[in-house]
Motif scaffolding. Structure first.
Motif, mmCIF file in Angstrom:
data_model
loop_
_atom_site.group_PDB
_atom_site.id
_atom_site.type_symbol
_atom_site.label_atom_id
_atom_site.label_comp_id
_atom_site.label_asym_id
_atom_site.label_seq_id
_atom_site.Cartn_x
_atom_site.Cartn_y
_atom_site.Cartn_z
ATOM 1 N N LYS A 278 0.920 -1.009 0.159
ATOM 2 C CA LYS A 278 -0.053 -0.123 -0.008
ATOM 3 C C LYS A 278 0.671 1.261 -0.008
ATOM 4 C CE LYS A 278 -4.121 -1.998 2.333
ATOM 5 N NZ LYS A 278 -4.796 -1.964 3.632
ATOM 6 N N CYS A 279 2.088 1.385 0.841
ATOM 7 C CA CYS A 279 2.483 2.664 0.979
ATOM 8 C C CYS A 279 3.483 2.779 0.018
ATOM 9 C CB CYS A 279 3.061 2.714 2.496
ATOM 10 S SG CYS A 279 4.362 1.591 2.869
ATOM 11 N N LYS A 280 3.884 1.678 -0.681
ATOM 12 C CA LYS A 280 5.004 1.826 -1.832
ATOM 13 C C LYS A 280 4.346 1.822 -3.340
ATOM 14 C CE LYS A 280 8.490 0.887 1.405
ATOM 15 N NZ LYS A 280 9.760 1.167 1.311
ATOM 16 N N THR A 281 3.684 1.257 -3.683
ATOM 17 C CA THR A 281 3.116 1.085 -4.950
ATOM 18 C C THR A 281 2.776 2.350 -5.603
ATOM 19 O OG1 THR A 281 1.906 -0.189 -6.421
ATOM 20 C CG2 THR A 281 0.702 0.413 -4.358
ATOM 21 N N THR A 282 2.949 2.504 -6.844
ATOM 22 C CA THR A 282 2.393 3.641 -7.701
ATOM 23 C C THR A 282 1.321 3.266 -8.722
ATOM 24 O OG1 THR A 282 4.306 3.603 -9.257
ATOM 25 C CG2 THR A 282 4.631 4.757 -7.330
ATOM 26 N N GLN A 283 1.160 1.941 -8.447
ATOM 27 C CA GLN A 283 0.398 1.321 -9.566
ATOM 28 C C GLN A 283 -1.070 0.822 -8.922
ATOM 29 O OE1 GLN A 283 1.413 1.237 -12.926
ATOM 30 N NE2 GLN A 283 3.015 2.454 -12.055
ATOM 31 N N GLN A 284 -1.657 1.217 -7.871
ATOM 32 C CA GLN A 284 -2.803 0.543 -7.387
ATOM 33 C C GLN A 284 -4.055 0.585 -8.300
ATOM 34 O OE1 GLN A 284 -3.852 0.991 -3.276
ATOM 35 N NE2 GLN A 284 -5.448 -0.107 -3.339
ATOM 36 N N GLU A 285 -4.172 1.924 -8.706
ATOM 37 C CA GLU A 285 -5.317 2.370 -9.784
ATOM 38 C C GLU A 285 -5.246 1.338 -11.122
ATOM 39 O OE1 GLU A 285 -6.269 6.140 -11.071
ATOM 40 O OE2 GLU A 285 -5.748 6.954 -8.968
ATOM 41 N N ARG A 286 -4.100 0.897 -11.711
ATOM 42 C CA ARG A 286 -4.030 0.191 -12.900
ATOM 43 C C ARG A 286 -4.081 -1.364 -12.340
ATOM 44 N NH1 ARG A 286 0.895 1.690 -16.596
ATOM 45 N NH2 ARG A 286 -0.388 0.715 -18.081
ATOM 46 N N ILE A 287 -3.749 -1.585 -11.213
ATOM 47 C CA ILE A 287 -3.743 -2.952 -10.683
ATOM 48 C C ILE A 287 -5.072 -3.187 -10.582
ATOM 49 C CG2 ILE A 287 -3.579 -4.447 -8.790
ATOM 50 C CD1 ILE A 287 -0.763 -3.064 -8.374
ATOM 51 N N ALA A 288 -5.847 -2.277 -10.048
ATOM 52 C CA ALA A 288 -7.465 -2.377 -9.571
ATOM 53 C C ALA A 288 -8.094 -2.503 -11.041
ATOM 54 C CB ALA A 288 -8.020 -1.310 -8.947
ATOM 55 N N TYR A 289 -7.788 -1.876 -12.136
ATOM 56 C CA TYR A 289 -8.329 -1.964 -13.335
ATOM 57 C C TYR A 289 -7.990 -3.407 -14.089
ATOM 58 C CZ TYR A 289 -8.934 -1.333 -18.222
ATOM 59 O OH TYR A 289 -9.309 -1.753 -19.542
ATOM 60 N N PHE A 290 -6.796 -3.726 -13.937
ATOM 61 C CA PHE A 290 -6.659 -5.095 -14.746
ATOM 62 C C PHE A 290 -7.243 -6.209 -13.715
ATOM 63 C CE2 PHE A 290 -2.676 -2.768 -16.565
ATOM 64 C CZ PHE A 290 -3.019 -2.859 -17.815
ATOM 65 N N LYS A 291 -7.264 -6.170 -12.523
ATOM 66 C CA LYS A 291 -7.905 -7.114 -11.720
ATOM 67 C C LYS A 291 -9.392 -7.154 -12.322
ATOM 68 C CE LYS A 291 -9.211 -9.041 -7.499
ATOM 69 N NZ LYS A 291 -9.657 -8.952 -6.027
ATOM 70 N N SER A 292 -10.144 -6.089 -12.404
ATOM 71 C CA SER A 292 -11.331 -6.044 -12.864
ATOM 72 C C SER A 292 -11.468 -6.680 -14.429
ATOM 73 C CB SER A 292 -12.013 -4.719 -13.018
ATOM 74 O OG SER A 292 -11.430 -3.857 -14.142
ATOM 75 N N LYS A 293 -10.148 -6.891 -15.136
ATOM 76 C CA LYS A 293 -10.316 -7.371 -16.398
ATOM 77 C C LYS A 293 -9.773 -8.832 -16.467
ATOM 78 C CE LYS A 293 -11.607 -3.886 -18.644
ATOM 79 N NZ LYS A 293 -12.943 -3.767 -19.004
#
Length: 93
Positions: free
Chosen positions: A31-46
């Motif tokens: 949580k405190c290190k990633t810069t990709q959480q939004e993209r990860i959430a998007y790709f998880k939805s895919k």
């Protein structure tokens, strides 16, 4: 992340993708290190699966609560990679 985007754009739902984070790569899911959480959430939805290594969390004393919620866990990240390869999956680093 661009490889994931390109594979999903090229093959759509016919491609299965699992991202395994272990060792220093666990920061990708922290949580405190990633810069990709939004993209990860998007790709998880895919349909992309994001996996964190429990051995790495133990070794680095990182509680699971510090990992983004899109993550599922396996005991051994390297073991997960080996199992997937034995099932015919390709490995891209």
């Amino acid at each position: 992340m661009n490889n994931i985007k390109n594979m999903k754009n090229g093959w759509g739902d016919s491609v299965l993708i699992e991202v395994v984070a272990h060792g220093p790569g666990i920061e990708f899911l922290t949580k405190c290190k990633t810069t990709q959480q939004e993209r990860i959430a998007y790709f998880k939805s895919k349909g992309v699966v994001f996996v964190g290594c429990e051995n790495t969390l133990t070794e680095r004393k990182i509680p699971k609560e510090n990992i983004i919620p899109e993550t599922r866990f396996v005991k051994m990240g390297v073991g997960e990679i080996i199992l997937k390869q034995e099932q015919g999956w390709s490995y891209i680093k």
